[in-house]
Write an enzyme that holds these catalytic residues in place. Structure first.
Site, short mmCIF file in Angstrom:
data_model
loop_
_atom_site.label_atom_id
_atom_site.label_comp_id
_atom_site.label_asym_id
_atom_site.label_seq_id
_atom_site.Cartn_x
_atom_site.Cartn_y
_atom_site.Cartn_z
N ILE A 144 105.72 -5.75 -74.28
CA ILE A 144 105.82 -6.15 -75.68
C ILE A 144 105.54 -7.63 -75.87
O ILE A 144 105.58 -8.13 -76.99
CB ILE A 144 107.20 -5.77 -76.28
CG1 ILE A 144 108.33 -6.40 -75.47
CG2 ILE A 144 107.34 -4.27 -76.39
CD1 ILE A 144 109.71 -6.23 -76.10
N ASP A 177 95.61 14.10 -42.93
CA ASP A 177 94.50 14.96 -43.32
C ASP A 177 93.99 14.44 -44.66
O ASP A 177 94.39 13.35 -45.10
CB ASP A 177 94.92 16.43 -43.36
CG ASP A 177 96.09 16.70 -44.28
OD1 ASP A 177 96.57 15.77 -44.98
OD2 ASP A 177 96.54 17.86 -44.34
#
Length: 105
Positions: free
Chosen positions: A40, A88
């Site tokens: 903000i 993997d």
């Protein structure tokens, strides 16, 4: 995440003068799966970016995994062990995401 959607954004840190708190809140949000945090005030940008950056040890792991997996693939292997753990394609993809996040920080 399985659907390929971006991680959600966390809400604002209301104290615009609390840079340390904004960074800590962003790290906590990142730890539970948020991929961004709303700001903000312009003073919040640097602490929020720092809070979203992966920790150095995570980046080191990702570099090691990425290099080892690339070498393994070049040698025709689709799975290897790095630091005693299976790597993997899904793990290698996560490593590449960490490296990309580090590059944006």
């Amino acid at each position: 995440r399985a659907a390929g959607l971006a991680a959600p954004a966390d809400g604002v840190h209301l104290d615009v003068k609390d840079a340390a708190g904004a960074e800590a809140a962003t790290r906590a949000a990142r730890a539970i799966g948020f991929g961004a945090k709303l700001a903000i005030h312009p003073a919040q940008i640097a602490p929020l970016r720092a809070g979203l950056a992966p920790p150095a040890e995570e980046v080191d792991w990702a570099r090691e995994v990425d290099a080892a997996y690339a070498a393994a693939q070049a040698a025709g292997s689709g799975a290897i062990v790095v630091r005693g753990k299976l790597v993997d394609e899904p793990v290698a993809k996560r490593a590449r995401e960490i490296l990309a996040a580090a590059a944006r920080a």
